[in-house]
Scaffold this motif. Sequence first.
Motif, PDB file in Angstrom:
ATOM      1  N   ALA A   1       0.866  -1.169   0.000  1.00  0.00           N
ATOM      2  CA  ALA A   1       0.000   0.000   0.000  1.00  0.00           C
ATOM      3  C   ALA A   1       0.906   1.223   0.000  1.00  0.00           C
ATOM      4  O   ALA A   1       2.024   1.165   0.527  1.00  0.00           O
ATOM      5  CB  ALA A   1      -0.917  -0.008   1.220  1.00  0.00           C
ATOM      6  N   PHE A   2       0.434   2.304  -0.585  1.00  0.00           N
ATOM      7  CA  PHE A   2       1.326   3.434  -0.809  1.00  0.00           C
ATOM      8  C   PHE A   2       0.593   4.747  -0.575  1.00  0.00           C
ATOM      9  O   PHE A   2      -0.616   4.839  -0.726  1.00  0.00           O
ATOM     10  CB  PHE A   2       1.862   3.391  -2.250  1.00  0.00           C
ATOM     11  CG  PHE A   2       2.522   2.073  -2.574  1.00  0.00           C
ATOM     12  CD1 PHE A   2       3.844   1.833  -2.214  1.00  0.00           C
ATOM     13  CD2 PHE A   2       1.798   1.046  -3.177  1.00  0.00           C
ATOM     14  CE1 PHE A   2       4.447   0.610  -2.472  1.00  0.00           C
ATOM     15  CE2 PHE A   2       2.387  -0.184  -3.439  1.00  0.00           C
ATOM     16  CZ  PHE A   2       3.717  -0.399  -3.088  1.00  0.00           C
ATOM     17  N   PHE A   3       1.351   5.752  -0.189  1.00  0.00           N
ATOM     18  CA  PHE A   3       0.809   7.103  -0.238  1.00  0.00           C
ATOM     19  C   PHE A   3       1.700   7.929  -1.138  1.00  0.00           C
ATOM     20  O   PHE A   3       2.891   8.087  -0.891  1.00  0.00           O
ATOM     21  CB  PHE A   3       0.680   7.746   1.148  1.00  0.00           C
ATOM     22  CG  PHE A   3      -0.232   8.937   1.101  1.00  0.00           C
ATOM     23  CD1 PHE A   3      -1.550   8.831   1.476  1.00  0.00           C
ATOM     24  CD2 PHE A   3       0.226  10.157   0.590  1.00  0.00           C
ATOM     25  CE1 PHE A   3      -2.420   9.918   1.370  1.00  0.00           C
ATOM     26  CE2 PHE A   3      -0.633  11.232   0.471  1.00  0.00           C
ATOM     27  CZ  PHE A   3      -1.961  11.119   0.866  1.00  0.00           C
ATOM     28  N   ASP A   4       1.104   8.458  -2.178  1.00  0.00           N
ATOM     29  CA  ASP A   4       1.816   9.243  -3.180  1.00  0.00           C
ATOM     30  C   ASP A   4       1.715  10.707  -2.784  1.00  0.00           C
ATOM     31  O   ASP A   4       0.684  11.346  -2.978  1.00  0.00           O
ATOM     32  CB  ASP A   4       1.157   8.977  -4.540  1.00  0.00           C
ATOM     33  CG  ASP A   4       1.732   9.843  -5.647  1.00  0.00           C
ATOM     34  OD1 ASP A   4       2.788  10.475  -5.418  1.00  0.00           O
ATOM     35  OD2 ASP A   4       1.117   9.888  -6.725  1.00  0.00           O
ATOM     36  N   LEU A   5       2.792  11.226  -2.222  1.00  0.00           N
ATOM     37  CA  LEU A   5       2.747  12.602  -1.707  1.00  0.00           C
ATOM     38  C   LEU A   5       2.709  13.647  -2.820  1.00  0.00           C
ATOM     39  O   LEU A   5       2.357  14.800  -2.583  1.00  0.00           O
ATOM     40  CB  LEU A   5       3.952  12.849  -0.794  1.00  0.00           C
ATOM     41  CG  LEU A   5       3.965  12.031   0.496  1.00  0.00           C
ATOM     42  CD1 LEU A   5       5.332  12.109   1.167  1.00  0.00           C
ATOM     43  CD2 LEU A   5       2.874  12.510   1.450  1.00  0.00           C
TER      44      LEU A   5
ATOM     45  N   TRP B   1      -6.526  12.219  -3.752  1.00  0.00           N
ATOM     46  CA  TRP B   1      -5.981  11.570  -2.564  1.00  0.00           C
ATOM     47  C   TRP B   1      -4.930  10.548  -2.995  1.00  0.00           C
ATOM     48  O   TRP B   1      -5.216   9.670  -3.820  1.00  0.00           O
ATOM     49  CB  TRP B   1      -7.116  10.900  -1.797  1.00  0.00           C
ATOM     50  CG  TRP B   1      -6.760  10.271  -0.489  1.00  0.00           C
ATOM     51  CD1 TRP B   1      -6.971   8.975  -0.136  1.00  0.00           C
ATOM     52  CD2 TRP B   1      -6.169  10.910   0.652  1.00  0.00           C
ATOM     53  NE1 TRP B   1      -6.551   8.763   1.145  1.00  0.00           N
ATOM     54  CE2 TRP B   1      -6.046   9.931   1.660  1.00  0.00           C
ATOM     55  CE3 TRP B   1      -5.715  12.205   0.910  1.00  0.00           C
ATOM     56  CZ2 TRP B   1      -5.501  10.207   2.910  1.00  0.00           C
ATOM     57  CZ3 TRP B   1      -5.177  12.490   2.162  1.00  0.00           C
ATOM     58  CH2 TRP B   1      -5.074  11.500   3.145  1.00  0.00           C
ATOM     59  N   GLY B   2      -3.724  10.663  -2.455  1.00  0.00           N
ATOM     60  CA  GLY B   2      -2.623   9.812  -2.916  1.00  0.00           C
ATOM     61  C   GLY B   2      -2.567   8.453  -2.260  1.00  0.00           C
ATOM     62  O   GLY B   2      -1.714   7.631  -2.615  1.00  0.00           O
ATOM     63  N   GLY B   3      -3.470   8.193  -1.311  1.00  0.00           N
ATOM     64  CA  GLY B   3      -3.418   6.908  -0.591  1.00  0.00           C
ATOM     65  C   GLY B   3      -3.972   5.778  -1.422  1.00  0.00           C
ATOM     66  O   GLY B   3      -5.087   5.872  -1.938  1.00  0.00           O
ATOM     67  N   PHE B   4      -3.231   4.701  -1.557  1.00  0.00           N
ATOM     68  CA  PHE B   4      -3.622   3.628  -2.456  1.00  0.00           C
ATOM     69  C   PHE B   4      -3.239   2.272  -1.880  1.00  0.00           C
ATOM     70  O   PHE B   4      -2.102   2.042  -1.477  1.00  0.00           O
ATOM     71  CB  PHE B   4      -2.951   3.826  -3.822  1.00  0.00           C
ATOM     72  CG  PHE B   4      -3.267   2.728  -4.786  1.00  0.00           C
ATOM     73  CD1 PHE B   4      -4.566   2.546  -5.237  1.00  0.00           C
ATOM     74  CD2 PHE B   4      -2.275   1.869  -5.225  1.00  0.00           C
ATOM     75  CE1 PHE B   4      -4.865   1.521  -6.111  1.00  0.00           C
ATOM     76  CE2 PHE B   4      -2.566   0.845  -6.106  1.00  0.00           C
ATOM     77  CZ  PHE B   4      -3.856   0.666  -6.548  1.00  0.00           C
ATOM     78  N   ARG B   5      -4.233   1.387  -1.874  1.00  0.00           N
ATOM     79  CA  ARG B   5      -4.047   0.037  -1.348  1.00  0.00           C
ATOM     80  C   ARG B   5      -4.004  -0.882  -2.571  1.00  0.00           C
ATOM     81  O   ARG B   5      -5.004  -1.053  -3.261  1.00  0.00           O
ATOM     82  CB  ARG B   5      -5.258  -0.255  -0.466  1.00  0.00           C
ATOM     83  CG  ARG B   5      -5.404  -1.618   0.097  1.00  0.00           C
ATOM     84  CD  ARG B   5      -6.736  -1.633   0.862  1.00  0.00           C
ATOM     85  NE  ARG B   5      -7.108  -2.961   1.290  1.00  0.00           N
ATOM     86  CZ  ARG B   5      -7.687  -3.863   0.517  1.00  0.00           C
ATOM     87  NH1 ARG B   5      -7.942  -3.595  -0.741  1.00  0.00           N
ATOM     88  NH2 ARG B   5      -8.003  -5.054   1.001  1.00  0.00           N
ATOM     89  N   SER B   6      -2.835  -1.435  -2.876  1.00  0.00           N
ATOM     90  CA  SER B   6      -2.661  -2.173  -4.128  1.00  0.00           C
ATOM     91  C   SER B   6      -3.169  -3.606  -3.993  1.00  0.00           C
ATOM     92  O   SER B   6      -3.567  -4.046  -2.916  1.00  0.00           O
ATOM     93  CB  SER B   6      -1.189  -2.207  -4.533  1.00  0.00           C
ATOM     94  OG  SER B   6      -0.519  -3.245  -3.836  1.00  0.00           O
TER      95      SER B   6
END
Lengths: 481, 459
Positions: free
Chosen positions: B388-392, B398-403
């Motif tokens: 899971a990532f947060f793309d600043l 919203w940059g938060g992403f759960r792959s």
Amino acid sequence: MALMALAVPAVVRGELVEGPLVEFGGRGETGFAVADPAAVVPRLGTRNLALSRELAALDLDDILDYLAELGARLVDNGHLDEAVEQSAGLADTPPGLVRSNYRLLPGLFTREATEEVVAAIGRDVLTGWPERRMADGRTGAVRAFGVRSAHIIAGNSPLIAAMTLVRTAVTRGEAVVKTPSNDPLTMVALARTMIDMAPGHPLTRAVSVAYWKGGDEALERRLYHPAAFDKIVAWGGMASVKHVTRYLGPGLELVTFDPKQSATVLGPEAFEPDALDDVARRLALDVGAFNQVGCVNARVVYAVCDTGAAQDLARRVHAELQALPPTVSTPAGRVDTELRARLRALRTSGFHTVVGGRADEGAVIVSHLDEPVDFAGSLAGRVANIVPVETAEDAARHLDAATQTVGVYPAALRHRLREVLPLVGVQRTVELGCAVSVHPALPQDGFEPARRLVRWVTDEHLPAGSDPLDIVFPPHREESP
Amino acid sequence: MSSQTATTEELFADDPLAWAGGDYRALHRLGQTELADLQLAALRRRFADLRGELVVLDAMVADTGVEAVETLGDVVPLLFSPEVYKSYPASLLRRKRFDVLTGWLGRLTTVDLSGAGAAAATSIDDWLADLDASTDLRVQHSSVTSGTMSFVPHTHTEVDAMFSVVGARVRGGGDPVPVVWPMIREGRSGIMRCADALAEHVAGGEAGVHAMHPGRMSADVMLLAGQIAAARARGEDVAADPGLLARREEFETLRRESEAAMPGFVERLADTLRGQRVYLMNTWNTLHQLASTGLDRDLHGLFAADSLIEPGGGTKGAHMPGDWQDRVLRFTGAERLQHIYAMTETTALHPMCGEGRYHLEPWTVAFVLDPATDEPLPRTGTQTGRGAFFDLLARTHWGGFRSEDLVTVAYEPCACGRSTPQVHDGIRRLKDVGDVDKINCAATDSAHRAALDHLSGGS
């Protein structure tokens, strides 16, 4: 680790094989060890004509007595008790629901129940050679013979193992049952009970049970061939079926209970004030019974109503799901993270209302437009999707041959729909609330399972003194004086 | 927010290369604590800025009860699953209700979409073209695997910030580098959009992009192809859209031309770029196809040895021979392959180091979640689970992403000298890791996928 793993024996023609053991992963952290398939499976791929003769010679009433006694032994049964405990972490449902399912097993073996299976095939063709006089003059006698079948069973319901056993015995067939990783236990427990009850009996020796990793080509290539089996009976997922199709050929027939989905159609009458409570409770049962692990459970609900009425129904159904008796339905126990994330995404979409689903208690999604969510096929753990439609017939656009059961309210609508839904492939309409109760003596998935599990044999002759040429070439009759 | 008054964490998140004074190398050599502090400050800033502005984030906050972000891990319940980007009813595309779809997209971005003339659009291509022309949005659509297309609302500004880093990494402050693009030039899927940015930041303009075919990959056709595949898996037909049927000739021509274009393309490359240092980024199967076509024509070592060849995105379902990497190296003449890890939902190409680890660009916060519970695993040592990532870099969405990837992430500094967290090689799809021997009579999406694979002769 190897010593700690749950040990699952195999059964080869009525004899228990307890080792040597080989370990399999199973799901999650729960693994299990089974009698080494490399040693067991080669023993399953041969026919035994002597056993076929013994089975064919059995009196049907003796067979039904055997099954009735077996059924009686499934109450307070040590092997089943053990299987309940061992099912934790393996089965799709918590042990409490496995136990509930086991309480349904004896009912499949009573004389009344097995007579219905007999009747579905025809008692006369199982006990004699009933004769039919045909228009061309010949007499045809018909008899149903048992066959040797490999059953690749599904593990979501223990009833599948019991139904397989009853159909095999009633038809005087022989069964090799390949168990799935979500239930390697029930079929072994049943076979062990048979061994305890009647060791050496032909019906006991007619059943073999083994687990191996489905798709193990080295094993399966030597097992699935016409010299060993007449039929392969496959339940459920394509994954299990696709391994098998490469072995099919003349002499080896595939009987599939295809992967299915079920649905619900509610007419506008469902939303009348004095009907609503009953409809919500019945719908909750169709959705939630045995935790929605079956193909018969309702998932998408097409309702002739507006969004507001659908939202009201969703709240009622969510409440009724919580009120189902714990012997029939429980919270899922483990949260499906994928599904929970999808529900969360829907809550943000602006096109859906989601009632519940924050924990593992189940949820009801309302689509604001008239289409199901795109993951409708993955609804599980008591999650339904209510889709408002303008007319009940609009639901038919979404149903096809992959639709097994359609629960309908009210009855008048069911009578209308049963004439049209089969045209798009639907195989069963049923009163709302009864979707999950499948009767083993009725057709399933559009065919008659017990009648597919036999070899239909004919014996034919002409009236005494007839000229066979009259039958072989009927114009001969006019041409000869 | 002018750069004069921007705080350091704002600059770090908005323009990481400028923050690092143009020194890309330095971005991967921050101390672990320094990086985590910067990331947390930037994350808190993004959360504060987007709260109340982004309908979907507000809905997520209401749903999860997460009102504040005090630690990096606090943001985990607020990470979007891929479904968020395709949560619209699919019938909106069929009914060409692009006005309603624009409304849906407006919940996902702070970019003002009121000027977009979506009501007039009659195709996805038109709709996205209009958004390109009338707003800063550069929506990236997905390929279609389950019959649905997702739309991720990146902006030109954000993609620009990402590719200025790629430009710095490739050019190292030097001259533009020719971009070899062994695909159709135009399109709006995640990868196709890269060609535009590479033209600007790597190739020094369109003249520096050497594309196999000048046409456009239509989003409408990609959706139709995906829907046909999904319908076939269910044993059904798809009633093709009359508008698409009318354009079928155009699409057929493009398909025929692009399929036939590869041999001519490698010949052109041999004529125009032989011996030059080039940039070549694409999916594994496309790179292998390019290399095979070249090797079949006896073309070896075509480019300079210090060319940058960047395979990413896996095989895309194609069968790949074991020696495909060797073949790509032989054809291109590059000394090594620079593997990258990328996904449409985040703005970064994470490059692999000499130790075989994908180094996460520092504006990407990495989380590893327990696949069974979604709880975050400790941000220390080496962890395996759902990536899971947060793309600043994302400041308008919203940059938060759960792959849906099963990844192993190492948080400690790498032997290569970089200090940024690394994703180990061997990324798998979580759904491919399950138990295939669990048999259930209920049809599932995966059963349909299996059917499709089977019917099409795959797996």
